[in-house]
Design a protein around this motif. Structure first.
Motif, PDB file in Angstrom:
ATOM      1  N   ILE A  94       0.831  -1.352  -0.324  1.00  0.00           N
ATOM      2  CA  ILE A  94       0.333  -0.138  -0.117  1.00  0.00           C
ATOM      3  C   ILE A  94       0.676   1.371  -0.175  1.00  0.00           C
ATOM      4  CG2 ILE A  94      -2.152   1.388   1.037  1.00  0.00           C
ATOM      5  CD1 ILE A  94      -2.874  -1.359   3.073  1.00  0.00           C
ATOM      6  N   ALA A  95       0.682   1.911  -1.032  1.00  0.00           N
ATOM      7  CA  ALA A  95       1.708   2.731  -1.052  1.00  0.00           C
ATOM      8  C   ALA A  95       0.561   4.442  -0.685  1.00  0.00           C
ATOM      9  CB  ALA A  95       1.768   3.703  -2.634  1.00  0.00           C
ATOM     10  N   GLY A  96       1.768   5.335  -0.083  1.00  0.00           N
ATOM     11  CA  GLY A  96       0.995   7.118   0.581  1.00  0.00           C
ATOM     12  C   GLY A  96       0.084   6.397   1.767  1.00  0.00           C
ATOM     13  N   VAL A  97       0.895   5.743   2.837  1.00  0.00           N
ATOM     14  CA  VAL A  97      -0.337   5.059   3.459  1.00  0.00           C
ATOM     15  C   VAL A  97      -0.748   6.504   4.651  1.00  0.00           C
ATOM     16  CG1 VAL A  97      -0.857   4.527   6.021  1.00  0.00           C
ATOM     17  CG2 VAL A  97       0.435   2.684   4.692  1.00  0.00           C
ATOM     18  N   GLN A  98      -2.716   6.367   4.930  1.00  0.00           N
ATOM     19  CA  GLN A  98      -3.127   7.100   5.379  1.00  0.00           C
ATOM     20  C   GLN A  98      -3.958   6.881   6.160  1.00  0.00           C
ATOM     21  OE1 GLN A  98      -5.999   8.289   2.143  1.00  0.00           O
ATOM     22  NE2 GLN A  98      -4.791   9.038   0.973  1.00  0.00           N
ATOM     23  N   GLU A  99      -4.813   7.380   6.944  1.00  0.00           N
ATOM     24  CA  GLU A  99      -4.901   7.280   8.100  1.00  0.00           C
ATOM     25  C   GLU A  99      -6.229   6.318   8.195  1.00  0.00           C
ATOM     26  OE1 GLU A  99      -4.497   8.287  11.288  1.00  0.00           O
ATOM     27  OE2 GLU A  99      -3.965  10.609  11.274  1.00  0.00           O
ATOM     28  N   SER A 100      -7.331   5.889   7.197  1.00  0.00           N
ATOM     29  CA  SER A 100      -8.111   4.769   7.181  1.00  0.00           C
ATOM     30  C   SER A 100      -7.561   3.584   6.868  1.00  0.00           C
ATOM     31  CB  SER A 100      -8.697   5.079   5.874  1.00  0.00           C
ATOM     32  OG  SER A 100      -8.120   5.175   4.261  1.00  0.00           O
ATOM     33  N   ASP A 101      -5.710   3.588   6.770  1.00  0.00           N
ATOM     34  CA  ASP A 101      -4.901   2.209   6.629  1.00  0.00           C
ATOM     35  C   ASP A 101      -4.429   1.502   7.279  1.00  0.00           C
ATOM     36  OD1 ASP A 101      -4.824   2.102   2.998  1.00  0.00           O
ATOM     37  OD2 ASP A 101      -3.555   4.146   3.293  1.00  0.00           O
ATOM     38  N   PHE A 102      -5.549   2.112   8.685  1.00  0.00           N
ATOM     39  CA  PHE A 102      -4.668   1.561   9.557  1.00  0.00           C
ATOM     40  C   PHE A 102      -5.473   0.828  10.237  1.00  0.00           C
ATOM     41  CE2 PHE A 102      -2.630   5.676   9.626  1.00  0.00           C
ATOM     42  CZ  PHE A 102      -0.875   5.119   9.831  1.00  0.00           C
ATOM     43  N   GLY A 103      -5.329  -0.370  10.896  1.00  0.00           N
ATOM     44  CA  GLY A 103      -6.720  -1.492  11.139  1.00  0.00           C
ATOM     45  C   GLY A 103      -5.926  -3.045  11.050  1.00  0.00           C
ATOM     46  N   ARG A 104      -6.689  -3.880  11.408  1.00  0.00           N
ATOM     47  CA  ARG A 104      -6.091  -5.031  11.437  1.00  0.00           C
ATOM     48  C   ARG A 104      -6.750  -5.892   9.902  1.00  0.00           C
ATOM     49  NH1 ARG A 104      -8.011  -9.148  15.805  1.00  0.00           N
ATOM     50  NH2 ARG A 104      -6.446  -7.553  17.007  1.00  0.00           N
ATOM     51  N   TYR A 105      -5.824  -6.275   9.391  1.00  0.00           N
ATOM     52  CA  TYR A 105      -5.768  -7.201   7.814  1.00  0.00           C
ATOM     53  C   TYR A 105      -5.124  -8.491   8.218  1.00  0.00           C
ATOM     54  CZ  TYR A 105      -4.299  -2.366   5.693  1.00  0.00           C
ATOM     55  OH  TYR A 105      -3.673  -1.257   5.931  1.00  0.00           O
ATOM     56  N   THR A 106      -6.534  -9.297   7.433  1.00  0.00           N
ATOM     57  CA  THR A 106      -6.228 -10.379   6.938  1.00  0.00           C
ATOM     58  C   THR A 106      -6.004 -10.823   5.436  1.00  0.00           C
ATOM     59  OG1 THR A 106      -8.264 -10.414   8.983  1.00  0.00           O
ATOM     60  CG2 THR A 106      -7.981 -12.165   7.594  1.00  0.00           C
ATOM     61  N   ILE A 107      -5.380 -11.981   5.371  1.00  0.00           N
ATOM     62  CA  ILE A 107      -4.928 -12.352   4.552  1.00  0.00           C
ATOM     63  C   ILE A 107      -5.479 -14.097   4.734  1.00  0.00           C
ATOM     64  CG2 ILE A 107      -2.694 -13.800   5.275  1.00  0.00           C
ATOM     65  CD1 ILE A 107      -2.355 -13.779   2.529  1.00  0.00           C
ATOM     66  N   THR A 108      -6.643 -14.755   3.896  1.00  0.00           N
ATOM     67  CA  THR A 108      -7.096 -15.627   3.947  1.00  0.00           C
ATOM     68  C   THR A 108      -6.815 -15.805   2.083  1.00  0.00           C
ATOM     69  OG1 THR A 108      -8.780 -14.986   4.477  1.00  0.00           O
ATOM     70  CG2 THR A 108      -9.214 -17.175   3.422  1.00  0.00           C
ATOM     71  N   VAL A 109      -6.593 -17.875   2.430  1.00  0.00           N
ATOM     72  CA  VAL A 109      -5.866 -18.568   1.656  1.00  0.00           C
ATOM     73  C   VAL A 109      -6.732 -19.779   1.531  1.00  0.00           C
ATOM     74  CG1 VAL A 109      -4.168 -19.761   0.380  1.00  0.00           C
ATOM     75  CG2 VAL A 109      -3.665 -18.054   1.859  1.00  0.00           C
ATOM     76  N   THR A 110      -7.520 -19.892   0.111  1.00  0.00           N
ATOM     77  CA  THR A 110      -8.410 -21.245  -0.071  1.00  0.00           C
ATOM     78  C   THR A 110      -8.102 -22.017  -1.587  1.00  0.00           C
ATOM     79  OG1 THR A 110     -10.871 -19.694  -0.201  1.00  0.00           O
ATOM     80  CG2 THR A 110     -10.906 -21.386  -0.881  1.00  0.00           C
ATOM     81  N   ASN A 111      -8.045 -23.522  -0.878  1.00  0.00           N
ATOM     82  CA  ASN A 111      -6.952 -24.350  -2.310  1.00  0.00           C
ATOM     83  C   ASN A 111      -8.271 -24.940  -3.630  1.00  0.00           C
ATOM     84  OD1 ASN A 111      -8.395 -25.969  -0.904  1.00  0.00           O
ATOM     85  ND2 ASN A 111      -6.782 -26.654  -0.139  1.00  0.00           N
ATOM     86  N   GLN A 112      -8.278 -25.605  -4.340  1.00  0.00           N
ATOM     87  CA  GLN A 112      -8.702 -26.237  -5.437  1.00  0.00           C
ATOM     88  C   GLN A 112     -10.107 -26.843  -4.508  1.00  0.00           C
ATOM     89  OE1 GLN A 112      -6.114 -27.380  -4.698  1.00  0.00           O
ATOM     90  NE2 GLN A 112      -5.749 -29.442  -4.061  1.00  0.00           N
ATOM     91  N   ASN A 113      -9.763 -27.561  -2.979  1.00  0.00           N
ATOM     92  CA  ASN A 113     -11.131 -28.269  -2.368  1.00  0.00           C
ATOM     93  C   ASN A 113     -11.945 -26.754  -1.891  1.00  0.00           C
ATOM     94  OD1 ASN A 113      -9.916 -30.560  -3.506  1.00  0.00           O
ATOM     95  ND2 ASN A 113      -8.644 -30.323  -2.035  1.00  0.00           N
ATOM     96  N   GLY A 114     -11.593 -26.176  -1.726  1.00  0.00           N
ATOM     97  CA  GLY A 114     -12.133 -25.314  -0.845  1.00  0.00           C
ATOM     98  C   GLY A 114     -12.068 -24.762   0.826  1.00  0.00           C
ATOM     99  N   ILE A 115     -10.718 -25.821   0.752  1.00  0.00           N
ATOM    100  CA  ILE A 115     -10.770 -25.041   2.234  1.00  0.00           C
ATOM    101  C   ILE A 115      -9.381 -24.574   2.413  1.00  0.00           C
ATOM    102  CG2 ILE A 115      -8.585 -26.737   3.858  1.00  0.00           C
ATOM    103  CD1 ILE A 115      -9.175 -28.616   2.629  1.00  0.00           C
ATOM    104  N   GLN A 116     -10.090 -23.003   3.201  1.00  0.00           N
ATOM    105  CA  GLN A 116      -9.767 -21.600   3.685  1.00  0.00           C
ATOM    106  C   GLN A 116      -8.807 -21.969   5.014  1.00  0.00           C
ATOM    107  OE1 GLN A 116     -12.916 -19.244   3.577  1.00  0.00           O
ATOM    108  NE2 GLN A 116     -12.764 -19.349   1.479  1.00  0.00           N
TER     109      GLN A 116
END
Length: 256
Positions: free
Chosen positions: A92-114
């Motif tokens: 994320i370039a040029g961080v603003q006030e709205s960019d602070f918080g909790r980030y979540t990355i979710t990975v899903t495989n070919q079987n739908g498992i996350q």
């Protein structure tokens, strides 16, 4: 119905354990970034050779609510947001006030498992202070049972933890806010005592302790000299332009 649901859940859990799909951030602690800077969130995705990544999503929860930022494969709608390494890295370039918080990355495989992981990103108010460090390094060619004890002297006065900033067992002396020229490090251990000196010359300081005074004096002197030369040339030029030869002398020369 409940038995069927539980059976499906257990089977899905077993498949996930066998396949070993997981994702985690490389920096486990919350991170901080200043306004206007670049934010990089780097996650590591682990999977077996049989597994395929079907989708990677990034979301953020802040005071303004939840928002999906990016989906891989795909393009981000915000031009300042980009993904790398098959979606495992978010920029994320040029961080603003709205960019602070909790980030979540979710990975899903070919079987739908996350699988997912979270990272808190906070605002850093004050830039870190840089400091020059003197290192008292002691060579240890032979094994010893103890560690050396370091003592620092500045202009002959011994330093303490209350009067100076020392780290790494006293082997490092941070010079921020320090005043002095002659720095001495004394190392004492079962192998003996060694002394090392480090001198910081004050040749750049003027008589009143001003570091930039000599340079300032040279610049002022040069400006004065150039001004005097310019004034001299200006007056000489005006004098030559305003000079007219005497008429009487010219007439006498013509009559003769």
């Amino acid at each position: 119905m409940n038995l069927k649901w539980m059976t499906g859940f257990i089977l899905a859990l077993c498949v996930q354990l066998v396949q070993g799909l997981s994702v985690h951030f490389k920096i486990p602690k919350p991170i901080y970034v200043a306004l206007g800077r670049e934010l990089v969130l780097d996650a590591s995705i682990e999977k077996t050779t049989e597994e395929k990544i079907f989708m990677v999503t990034w979301e953020r929860i802040s005071d303004k609510g939840a928002r999906r930022l990016a989906t891989y494969p795909g393009k981000t709608q915000d031009p300042k947001i980009s993904m790398e390494r098959e979606g495992s890295t978010l920029r994320i370039a040029g961080v603003q006030e709205s960019d602070f918080g909790r980030y979540t990355i979710t990975v899903t495989n070919q079987n739908g498992i996350q699988t997912s992981d979270e990272k808190d990103v906070g605002k850093h108010e004050k830039p870190p202070e840089a400091s020059v460090v003197l290192l008292c390094d002691v060579s240890r060619e032979e094994a010893q049972w103890d560690s050396p004890v370091f003592t620092w002297l500045v202009d002959g006065v011994e330093l303490t933890n209350q009067t100076a900033n020392m780290s790494d067992g006293g082997s490092k002396l941070h010079l921020q806010g320090m005043k002095g020229n002659n720095y001495t490090c004394i190392s004492n251990s079962s192998l003996g005592t060694s002394v090392s000196h480090f001198i910081i010359p004050d040749s750049t300081e003027g008589p009143d302790g001003c570091p930039s005074c000599p340079i300032r004096t040279v610049i002022v002197s040069l400006v004065i000299v150039l001004a005097v030369i310019g004034l001299f040339l200006f007056l000489r030029r005006n004098r030559l332009l305003s000079y007219t030869p005497p008429r009487g002398r010219n007439n006498n020369n013509l009559s003769s």
